[in-house]
Design a protein around this motif. Structure first.
Motif, mmCIF file in Angstrom:
data_model
loop_
_atom_site.group_PDB
_atom_site.id
_atom_site.type_symbol
_atom_site.label_atom_id
_atom_site.label_comp_id
_atom_site.label_asym_id
_atom_site.label_seq_id
_atom_site.Cartn_x
_atom_site.Cartn_y
_atom_site.Cartn_z
ATOM 1 N N ILE A 1 44.435 -47.307 -86.479
ATOM 2 C CA ILE A 1 43.289 -47.684 -85.650
ATOM 3 C C ILE A 1 43.723 -48.051 -84.233
ATOM 4 C CG2 ILE A 1 41.404 -49.352 -85.394
ATOM 5 C CD1 ILE A 1 41.484 -49.527 -88.544
ATOM 6 N N THR A 2 44.805 -48.796 -84.109
ATOM 7 C CA THR A 2 45.253 -49.186 -82.767
ATOM 8 C C THR A 2 45.721 -47.979 -81.961
ATOM 9 O OG1 THR A 2 47.453 -49.777 -83.654
ATOM 10 C CG2 THR A 2 45.848 -51.565 -83.363
ATOM 11 N N GLN A 3 46.194 -46.939 -82.634
ATOM 12 C CA GLN A 3 46.531 -45.709 -81.913
ATOM 13 C C GLN A 3 45.279 -45.131 -81.256
ATOM 14 O OE1 GLN A 3 49.946 -44.035 -81.889
ATOM 15 N NE2 GLN A 3 50.078 -46.262 -82.129
ATOM 16 N N GLY A 4 44.174 -45.147 -81.989
ATOM 17 C CA GLY A 4 42.927 -44.618 -81.445
ATOM 18 C C GLY A 4 42.284 -45.513 -80.407
ATOM 19 N N LEU A 5 42.484 -46.827 -80.556
ATOM 20 C CA LEU A 5 41.850 -47.788 -79.649
ATOM 21 C C LEU A 5 42.750 -48.168 -78.474
ATOM 22 C CD1 LEU A 5 40.196 -50.228 -82.223
ATOM 23 C CD2 LEU A 5 39.180 -48.241 -81.085
ATOM 24 N N ASN A 6 43.958 -47.596 -78.440
ATOM 25 C CA ASN A 6 44.905 -47.872 -77.350
ATOM 26 C C ASN A 6 45.273 -49.350 -77.284
ATOM 27 O OD1 ASN A 6 46.593 -47.032 -75.241
ATOM 28 N ND2 ASN A 6 45.042 -47.473 -73.683
ATOM 29 N N LEU A 7 45.604 -49.910 -78.457
ATOM 30 C CA LEU A 7 46.059 -51.294 -78.567
ATOM 31 C C LEU A 7 47.488 -51.323 -79.097
ATOM 32 C CD1 LEU A 7 42.932 -52.886 -80.309
ATOM 33 C CD2 LEU A 7 43.513 -53.045 -77.876
ATOM 34 N N GLU A 8 48.158 -52.439 -78.899
ATOM 35 C CA GLU A 8 49.503 -52.633 -79.427
ATOM 36 C C GLU A 8 49.415 -53.366 -80.773
ATOM 37 O OE1 GLU A 8 52.385 -51.528 -78.209
ATOM 38 O OE2 GLU A 8 51.299 -50.542 -76.553
ATOM 39 N N TRP A 9 50.199 -52.909 -81.743
ATOM 40 C CA TRP A 9 50.242 -53.548 -83.058
ATOM 41 C C TRP A 9 51.706 -53.670 -83.479
ATOM 42 C CZ3 TRP A 9 48.674 -56.678 -86.490
ATOM 43 C CH2 TRP A 9 48.872 -56.523 -87.863
ATOM 44 N N SER A 10 52.173 -54.889 -83.557
ATOM 45 C CA SER A 10 53.574 -55.149 -83.895
ATOM 46 C C SER A 10 53.620 -56.237 -84.962
ATOM 47 C CB SER A 10 54.348 -55.588 -82.643
ATOM 48 O OG SER A 10 55.713 -55.785 -82.943
ATOM 49 N N PRO A 11 53.540 -55.852 -86.239
ATOM 50 C CA PRO A 11 53.437 -56.836 -87.322
ATOM 51 C C PRO A 11 54.757 -57.535 -87.589
ATOM 52 C CG PRO A 11 53.558 -54.630 -88.215
ATOM 53 C CD PRO A 11 53.469 -54.474 -86.731
ATOM 54 N N PRO A 12 54.719 -58.637 -88.355
ATOM 55 C CA PRO A 12 55.942 -59.383 -88.665
ATOM 56 C C PRO A 12 56.963 -58.522 -89.396
ATOM 57 C CG PRO A 12 53.989 -60.656 -89.252
ATOM 58 C CD PRO A 12 53.518 -59.283 -88.925
ATOM 59 N N ARG A 13 58.168 -58.487 -88.875
ATOM 60 C CA ARG A 13 59.193 -57.619 -89.466
ATOM 61 C C ARG A 13 59.610 -58.084 -90.857
ATOM 62 N NH1 ARG A 13 57.330 -55.312 -85.391
ATOM 63 N NH2 ARG A 13 58.578 -53.824 -84.205
ATOM 64 N N GLU A 14 59.612 -59.405 -91.095
ATOM 65 C CA GLU A 14 60.032 -59.879 -92.422
ATOM 66 C C GLU A 14 59.055 -59.418 -93.494
ATOM 67 O OE1 GLU A 14 58.354 -62.299 -94.301
ATOM 68 O OE2 GLU A 14 56.787 -62.742 -92.820
#
Length: 212
Positions: free
Chosen positions: A150-163
């Motif tokens: 969804i963020t690809q389509g909405l041009n947003l950044e999404w960086s979830p917790p790596r752990e």
């Protein structure tokens, strides 16, 4: 047998869903009909599908003895040819905020169902019957990757917790070697991206069988 350091639970479902919705609320409400990443669905359809995933996962654990060999007998439908087949649909007039309200509600239902179910309860999934912990992990990966779409389509950044990404890989993708960024590895394992030494997957799955 899962390792305790890879355990995923209802709290993780609530936490990652809250982070995802906080991210999506930054989107322009006029662009939700954009295509979601590499999918054939719109951003609206993809988030609606996520609500459907969370709701139907929860419904399994509302039963004393969930089915082990078949899906729940809901009647599904699609708004258009090629769109997702869902049980859950959201009133379009409510806008993106209404859609996110339903997603949050479905996530809350799932968290409650997972917490209430005995740990020995096992329910059907196409990738293997699993217990509440397994379904928590499956819900988390659905939130992670569909928020990416969804963020690809909405041009947003999404960086979830790596752990959390690492725990998901260990729980559901034990066949995948982790030798770089765990989020990028999870995106590769779910067919979203190519890596320098790994072409993009055209077929993929996770291994959720637990407790059977």
């Amino acid at each position: 047998m899962r390792s305790t350091d890879a355990a995923v639970d209802a709290d993780d479902v609530c936490r990652i869903l809250a982070l995802a919705l906080d991210t999506l609320r930054d989107a322009d409400p006029r662009v939700w009909e954009a295509t979601a990443g590499t999918l054939d669905w719109t951003c609206w359809e993809t988030l609606e599908h996520l609500a459907d995933d969370l709701f139907t996962y929860a419904a399994r654990f509302g039963l004393t003895k969930p089915p082990l060999s078949t899906m729940m007998p809901f009647r599904t439908s699609s708004d258009r040819s090629g769109g997702p087949a869902n049980v859950v649909f959201v009133d379009r007039a409510s806008g993106p905020e209404g859609l996110m309200t339903i997603v949050e509600a479905c996530g809350g239902l799932l968290a409650c169902a997972l917490r209430a179910a005995p740990s020995t309860t096992v329910a059907y999934h196409v990738f293997g019957p699993s217990d509440p912990e397994g379904f928590a992990a499956m819900a988390v990966v659905e939130v992670l990757v569909h928020t990416h779409d969804i963020t690809q389509g909405l041009n947003l950044e999404w960086s979830p917790p790596r752990e959390l990404c690492e725990r998901i890989l260990k729980t559901l993708f034990p066949h995948v070697a982790i030798d770089g960024d765990v989020w990028e590895t999870l995106l590769w394992a779910t067919g979203r991206i190519a890596l320098p030494d790994r072409p993009r997957l055209t077929e993929w799955r996770w291994y959720g069988t637990q407790g059977a």
